[in-house]
Design a protein around this motif. Sequence first.
Motif, PDB file in Angstrom:
ATOM      1  N   LYS A  85      31.871  44.109  39.579  1.00 54.68           N
ATOM      2  CA  LYS A  85      30.848  45.087  39.971  1.00 54.68           C
ATOM      3  C   LYS A  85      31.178  46.476  39.421  1.00 54.68           C
ATOM      4  O   LYS A  85      30.297  47.313  39.183  1.00 54.68           O
ATOM      5  N   GLY A 138      25.628  41.332  41.930  1.00 55.64           N
ATOM      6  CA  GLY A 138      25.374  41.338  43.361  1.00 55.64           C
ATOM      7  C   GLY A 138      25.230  39.926  43.893  1.00 55.64           C
ATOM      8  O   GLY A 138      25.114  38.960  43.142  1.00 55.64           O
ATOM      9  N   SER A 142      27.026  46.836  36.640  1.00 55.58           N
ATOM     10  CA  SER A 142      26.392  47.400  37.830  1.00 55.58           C
ATOM     11  C   SER A 142      25.382  46.458  38.461  1.00 55.58           C
ATOM     12  O   SER A 142      25.075  46.571  39.647  1.00 55.58           O
ATOM     13  N   TYR A 185      33.756  39.339  42.378  1.00 52.59           N
ATOM     14  CA  TYR A 185      32.617  40.180  42.769  1.00 52.59           C
ATOM     15  C   TYR A 185      33.035  41.655  42.797  1.00 52.59           C
ATOM     16  O   TYR A 185      32.329  42.542  42.303  1.00 52.59           O
TER      17      TYR A 185
END
Length: 857
Positions: free
Chosen positions: A255, A262, A259, A251
């Motif tokens: 990220k 989540g 972008s 994660y």
Amino acid sequence: MPCHRALRWVRRLVWRLIPLVLLITAPLAAQQPSSLRNLSPDQVRELLRTRPDLVQLLQARLGASGLTPDQIRERLRAAGYPPDLLDDYLKGGKAPSAQMQGLENFRPETFRAAQAIGLLSVGEADTLQVIDSLQFLSDAERFTVDSIRRHFADSVRADSLGDSTFTAGRLKRFGIDVFRRFTSRFQVAPNGPVDKNYVLGPGDVLVLILTGDVEDAYTLDLNREGFIMVPQVGQIYAANLTLGQLETQLYTRLKKVYSGIGRGANASTRFDITVAKVRNIQVYVIGDVVRPGGYQISAAGTVLTALYAAGGPTDNGSFRRVEVRRGGQAIAALDLYDYLVRGINATDVRLESGDVIFVPPHGGLVDVTGRVTRPAIYEIKDSTTLRDVLQAAGGLQPTALRQRIQIHRLVQENGPDAPRAHRVVLEIGPDQLADAYGPAVPVQAGDSIVAFPVPNRRSGFVTVSGAVWTPGEVGFSSGMTLADAIRLAGGPRPDVYLDRVLVTRHAADSTRVQLHAALIDSTGRVAENLPLQDGDEIRLFSRTAMLTDRYVVITGAVRRAGRIHYRQGMTLRDAVLMADGLTDDAALGQAEIARLPEGGPSPTVTARSIKVPLDSSYLLQRGVTTPSPSSADVPLEPWDNVLIPRRSDFSLVSTVAIAGQVKHPGRYPLETRTDRITDLIQRAGGLTDIAYPGGVEFFRAPTGLALVENRRGRIGIDLPRVLKDPKFRDNLILQPGDSLFIPEFIPVVLVDGAVNSPGNVAFTPGKSLDWYVRSAGGYAQTADRNRAYVTQPDGTIESVNRKFLLADDVPHPRPGAVITVPVHNPALDKPSNVPTIIGTAAQILASLITIIVVAKQ
């Protein structure tokens, strides 16, 4: 053919025992040079073709080795194998189809080939060699294997061979046979699912899937340095992390590149990380196990996986405390009873490469016998109670006595003189046995627990037998009387004997008392209605059973002669009907009835004969259905014997047969009762030009003594003389079923039996039996010359008659005759009178010489 099938079975069994022999001699084989284990490239290819499990293991090893294809080829070249031997199994290659062949393709050298090319260690080869070879054995063959293993107990550990699965006549350890199932393959699938707590390590293959704004999937190999390489993200250290921890790191790292990554519901990009292929780890199973050693198992495997591979604990091994040791420290202990009794694998320990599974010697043991679901020997802990043991044994059976369980306990005492040991009996009473598992009474090592069966004694019933409609047991209740019991048994039958009913009662001292009662009528009313007790036996008698079975007998010209059960009012016409009517040869006029004399038989008179009329109304099959008023119908009495006479002049059309050299062979009817052989030949058109009357064969169906004396039924006749003189005695009167066969001329004589060259000899007029025997090579050494005989072609038999000092009477065979020389049988010899004859002749000769000498003087 059965012998060939047995040989094939033995041959297959021998091939199946070869792996076992290799297991037994493994210590010796380990001392041999490694060159002895090398195989040719063709043998290696055959191994990979016939063993898909090894192919799967090879691919896993190649993938986890970190070697490039060129490095693998270089190692193969250095070992003396073609460098392209494993190209089909390298990453990106397509392995050929490998279907498991039958056990006939299995050879122990396949495991040596696996060792030679570095696929398996020595311990792995021995493991596969034993498990894979024995899984195909039948129960009978497995028992043979066990016997052989005991025979070679000096070469291997004795406790590793003990298998109480095959022990007859005594209890076995509970759970011992679970790990001895040779067909059990408790291996985790290499591509099976794992949970979030799975600890990653070098050799695992992961799959990362991105969905949403980005649709992509990556296969990630966890290398030996502990990293995975994620495109566009870089290296991520994953070794010794759980799958859940790696997901958390992903994660953070993903990220930075994507972008939209989540955790919430609003995330536009999601990812999923899974283990596509689980690595193998090396663990060691030692202690009291059947096959101690190192094993390659899946990293997702458990302690049970390793125990199944090692064959489980031995008879001396513990099931209650299996330890997992890592780095010299015990990190967990497993109680196998949780798994065996309740199906619970309670340990959460993940095995790592180098872990040691240690099985110590067993703790205290108790025996559980009697009416429990699983009688066996159970291992206990310090806190184990009777309730725990009975739960492991499956509880008490429904037929167990809930009022009593015994514990036989071994007691060791230190006496004033010397220590002594004895057993005491502890009783568990009904107040403690509320359910099937008993109380929580502590048990000790060496206890023997016995669950007793319910006694085979019944109560609460009385038995009614004899002349009632539903004899048997009926339930007893307080206050029951004799009339009540008879009513519950369906009541008396109409033929019940009223004057006596017997009631048998068991006294307190086990003797029997006889009580009596009587019935008023057949409805079941009792004159003296006795009160009954539990266990009484009541018997009613039948008047029909007391009667003699009365009958009449009908014989003679009826279709089904024999006995007929007598009924009151039975007549002669009834008896004829029950005998299926009269036959066609029945003589009408009168029948004869033999009847017992009045007052019964006497020493001089046993029966009296009665003549009764028998008219055409008894011929029911001829259309006369209703007798006329004047027709006689004689009443019969028990024991009558009825005789329906037959007509002496009645006969059906009979035939005789003639075949062979006659002009019109066939079957001819007898026209008169005096037809003779010449009449039959004349009706058949006479003999042909090539007929041989001297070889005639005349057969008559044997009856009575003739059937015993001459089974063939052949009668010898002199047909040539009959043809010349029809009044000759051999011109027999024909009987139904006679047959006549006239052959062609047969110019040979058959010599058979104990002669040197049996066979046909050409007929020569005037020659004797001995001449023909000499023509057939002479008498054999075993021949009985005195009992030789000739069967002349017309069926007559002539035997030799050997005479002392006189010419033998030897028959002369005719054309087509058969000479038979039997084998000598000493049992048939009679005492010889030759010495007496010689002595007599010598005396006569001496007397003659004396007379001659005196006359000359």
